[in-house]
Design a protein around this motif. Sequence first.
Motif, mmCIF file in Angstrom:
data_model
loop_
_atom_site.group_PDB
_atom_site.id
_atom_site.type_symbol
_atom_site.label_atom_id
_atom_site.label_comp_id
_atom_site.label_asym_id
_atom_site.label_seq_id
_atom_site.Cartn_x
_atom_site.Cartn_y
_atom_site.Cartn_z
ATOM 1 N N ASN A 70 -21.250 -14.553 -2.482
ATOM 2 C CA ASN A 70 -19.874 -14.049 -2.490
ATOM 3 C C ASN A 70 -18.881 -15.178 -2.730
ATOM 4 O OD1 ASN A 70 -20.063 -11.282 -2.221
ATOM 5 N ND2 ASN A 70 -20.129 -11.336 0.012
ATOM 6 N N LYS B 241 -28.924 -2.523 0.476
ATOM 7 C CA LYS B 241 -27.889 -2.367 1.490
ATOM 8 C C LYS B 241 -26.815 -3.441 1.396
ATOM 9 C CE LYS B 241 -30.404 -5.009 5.008
ATOM 10 N NZ LYS B 241 -30.969 -4.967 6.372
ATOM 11 N N SER B 242 -27.049 -4.519 0.622
ATOM 12 C CA SER B 242 -26.088 -5.618 0.552
ATOM 13 C C SER B 242 -25.446 -5.779 -0.816
ATOM 14 C CB SER B 242 -26.763 -6.942 0.929
ATOM 15 O OG SER B 242 -27.342 -6.870 2.209
ATOM 16 N N CYS B 243 -25.883 -5.013 -1.805
ATOM 17 C CA CYS B 243 -25.418 -5.282 -3.174
ATOM 18 C C CYS B 243 -24.109 -4.578 -3.524
ATOM 19 C CB CYS B 243 -26.501 -4.896 -4.186
ATOM 20 S SG CYS B 243 -26.889 -3.142 -4.187
ATOM 21 N N PHE C 83 -26.407 -13.972 0.714
ATOM 22 C CA PHE C 83 -25.390 -13.016 0.288
ATOM 23 C C PHE C 83 -23.989 -13.608 0.464
ATOM 24 C CE2 PHE C 83 -22.412 -9.733 1.770
ATOM 25 C CZ PHE C 83 -22.307 -8.985 0.612
ATOM 26 N N GLU C 84 -23.755 -14.275 1.609
ATOM 27 C CA GLU C 84 -22.443 -14.881 1.840
ATOM 28 C C GLU C 84 -22.188 -16.026 0.862
ATOM 29 O OE1 GLU C 84 -20.455 -13.473 3.770
ATOM 30 O OE2 GLU C 84 -21.836 -12.104 4.792
ATOM 31 N N CYS D 202 -31.008 -9.150 -4.497
ATOM 32 C CA CYS D 202 -30.171 -8.591 -3.445
ATOM 33 C C CYS D 202 -30.725 -7.233 -3.009
ATOM 34 C CB CYS D 202 -28.732 -8.439 -3.941
ATOM 35 S SG CYS D 202 -27.606 -7.863 -2.651
ATOM 36 N N ASP E 295 -23.994 3.868 1.172
ATOM 37 C CA ASP E 295 -23.006 3.155 0.369
ATOM 38 C C ASP E 295 -22.663 3.889 -0.902
ATOM 39 O OD1 ASP E 295 -22.829 1.103 2.173
ATOM 40 O OD2 ASP E 295 -24.527 0.029 1.310
ATOM 41 N N PHE F 69 -31.701 -13.552 1.384
ATOM 42 C CA PHE F 69 -30.763 -12.591 1.932
ATOM 43 C C PHE F 69 -31.167 -12.278 3.383
ATOM 44 C CE2 PHE F 69 -29.971 -11.959 -2.529
ATOM 45 C CZ PHE F 69 -28.617 -11.659 -2.577
ATOM 46 N N PRO F 70 -30.202 -12.037 4.277
ATOM 47 C CA PRO F 70 -28.768 -11.833 4.022
ATOM 48 C C PRO F 70 -27.929 -13.103 4.035
ATOM 49 C CG PRO F 70 -29.231 -11.338 6.290
ATOM 50 C CD PRO F 70 -30.550 -11.693 5.675
#
Length: 1011
Positions: A736, A768-770, A732-733, A765, A805, A728-729
């Motif tokens: 998705n 901040k990204s989950c 992460f993409e 993850c 978030d 990550f990050p």
Amino acid sequence: MPTAASTTLTVESIQAYFPLTFPTPTPTSHLDLVSTRDLHREEDLLRNPNSFRTWWTAIQNTKEAAATLQKTEALLDLPSADVAALLGPLASPNARKSLQRLTYLYEAALVQFPASFKLWKSYLQTRMSYVLGKLILRKRAGGKKKFPEMGQALEDEQDDLEKWEGGLDGVVGWEEWKSLVATFERALMWLPRMPRLWLLYLSIFNHPFCPPQLSHTHARRTYDRALRTLPPSLHSRIWVRYLLWAESRGGSTTVAIYRRYLQVDPSITERYTALLLSPENPTPRPLEAAKLLLSLARKAAKNEYTSPEGKSPYQLLCEWLEVAEQYAEEVGFDVDETIISNAAIAKAEEEELSAPQPSAEPAAVNGTLIRFAGPAVAVDSDGKILSPYEEDEDPTSTRKLNIERIIKKDGLEIYKDQAGRLWTGLATYWIKRGEFDHAKSTFEEGIASVLTIKDFTQIFDAYAEFSESLISAMMESLANPDEDEEEDEVKETEAELDEKMKEFEELMDRRPFLVNDVLIRRNPNDVQEWEKRVALWGEDDEKVVETYTQSLSTVNPRRATANFHRLYVNFAKFYEEGGTTGEAEPDLDNARKILEKATKVNFKNVDDLAEVWCEWADMEVRHENYDEAIRVMQRASATPKNVKINYHDHSLSVQTRLFKSLKLWSFYVDLEESLGTVESAKAVYDKILELRIANAQVIVNYAAFLEENQYFEESFKVYERGVELFTFPVSFEIWNIYLAKFIKRYGGEKVERTRDLFEQALEKCPPKSCKPIFLMYATFEEEHGLAKRAMAVYDRATQVVGDQDKFQVKILLKFETNALLNMINSQLFTIYIAKAAANYGLPSTRPIYERALEILPDRQTAEMCLRFANMERKLGEIDRARAIYAHASQFCDPRVNPNFWAEWNSFEIETGSEDTFREMLRIKRSVQAQFNTEASYLAAQMASKQGAGEVEEEEEEPADPMAAAEKQAGGVKGPAFVAAKENPNVPLREEQAQPAAGNEDEIHISDDEDL
């Protein structure tokens, strides 16, 4: 008896008056010197001959009597104006008689006191006043420096030179002038070390009436005697007068005297050169001035000379160059002499280089010590080594200068940033000598050697101006021919004019090329300038090929500017397209040779070499040589046995690191996708992954390629490999895209596998990204799973995601009654609460609200409390809602969060009583007091002012006290009364005027009233 004025006087009769003081007048030779009134004085002097005071008093009394007599002298006793102009102070008989009387007294006193400085000075000044006239005294502004530099001393002394009014004519009064000089000589015989006497003596030579017999040779010898007699510490006082006198005489006298002084003090050399070239100088000496300036420039460059005027070595050299330009014929060699001199100098330098080096000598020979420090050298008075003799710097030498060699050696080699001025100066020198062809070659040589645009522009403009002036002169000669000129000469001039015009046009056409040459000389590795050079040749294919070849052999790949590889690529395209015009046949063989050569160049960057290979393959594709294009990329992507080479190790060549270039592999894989098979493309993709040079885009492209070809499971495997390669990050993409593709492919068919994928994605993850993954997971459970699991996912999300978030999540959701709709900028807890309300009803959301109030920060807690209270109001739980408002009030400053208090105020108006309203006001005051004591209040207040934007206009004061109380409490507009029965403890004030629209049952409550 006729008067002097009425008698016609001749020069001889006037000259008969003189000498007045030689022989010395005495009472025996001049009976009228002593009158009966002077007998008492004479007796007193005879009785006291050794008394200086007696003599001094007698002299002063005689001076006063003479001055009084001259003032009262009748005009009839004076001669005519012409005679008075010749005789000056001695025009009247009384003045002449007074001079004789004073001379008699001074001479008699000097017999007694021959070594008295005071007496001699007074005597000489008195004699000077009668011969030189009245001295004009000037007022000085400010003090005078005690020991100034000679240059400053000359300027000061020039202003302080004595000036007289009147004076005795040198021809008429020659005998008296000669007597005055003899008196000075007698005084200096007694007092030779007195500088004031010497200065008085020397001052008479500056008088305009001084006879030529005294003001020239005698004056020069007197100055020399003064220098020989006085000590060296006093020489500066004499030299100042001596140099000024020499400047006034001019000619060889000035040269000889200045040369003598410059041997002692060269600080006024610049002044001397200015005198040599002065327009007032009838015989200028440009050669001597040029040699002196050249010597100063060389010494200044070696830090051996500092200009009193603050000139730099380059400025001194420019002054020398200006002299050489102005006096070209007198200063420098002609062309033939220059060639001979250059050849002799070159030969001497070669002989010096080829001369054998002296062998080491022993310390002693036959017991006799030898010199260790080498041969003897000449030194000056201070012990400094003198520079070797240079005839070019010797002002006494008549040999002219080699201007061309001096400019190149002392100018261009040292002052490289001023090459334009030096080259134009040299060309101007040849123009002044009429050597136009040599001037033209000088301009061409200068243009071909300068390194800056400034110097080039200076030389080119001068070159163009010279050509224009030459053409104009030739055209003028043709327009106005001489009568003696023959037709053949006219035709020859016309032909020469045509040739000059053609040369001038060619010069103008060459200007872009010459500018480009300058920039390339300044930086031969400038790729952009080489490309401009190619563009300048236009459609001249031969010159284009020559330029490309020259550039590729000149540019150093490691020092080249950006895009050096584009030279090879463009050169290959030149052959591929059949030249610049495209009229020739495409020459792919030469293009391939150029690109082959480019692949062996060690560029600065690997990407440059990769682009060369890609351009080669692209060229083959453009000509439909698909197999050749594949073979080219296979050659480029050949993998060595050792694949652990560091891509960023610049100590290795770019060819060694090429196999790890992602640009190369990306082009190769695009080529395989377009021209090859699925298997070959998969092999290239797998090789990229094996070399571990793939990025996230490569993973996505590989998976999309497999998906297009119906290899779904293999595409999912590629996504799996991608999330393993990256963290990550970046991953992460990939997650998705992977999860979206998987859900789209299988939907609810493979629920457990999908859940495993979501769990794997959430396992590593960061918080901040989950958030998006949690929302996607919950949506999947709602659509294909169980509502209970969806609620569990939301519950996990509220625990895992970051604080920012937890509250702010951009998802389009909105809850109204029992429906779930979209809304902008909702919160994660809002989504969770909406889902719980939709599935289990509103009462089930209370634990979620309570948990949110425990987790969320203070600023977000207030807004969540407002939503919690609204929910309780919908359920009819008024007391619970009021308790929630009271809980949230501790986080809301009334001056920073007025919206919260406005909503609570509206709530109390609608559902509360007077007691609850008072309680709300009490809480508001206590909260405001609490925030006043905190240091964070100021920061909060500032943030509130910045966020408020435009300031609302001040409202008018409300007419009724209740509205004023509401405004003070931060309330909103509208009815501000408590719906309660009449309270007898609060009497109405009937005498107070009621507003027209007022409420009779309105209750007046003050914020400051105690409970």
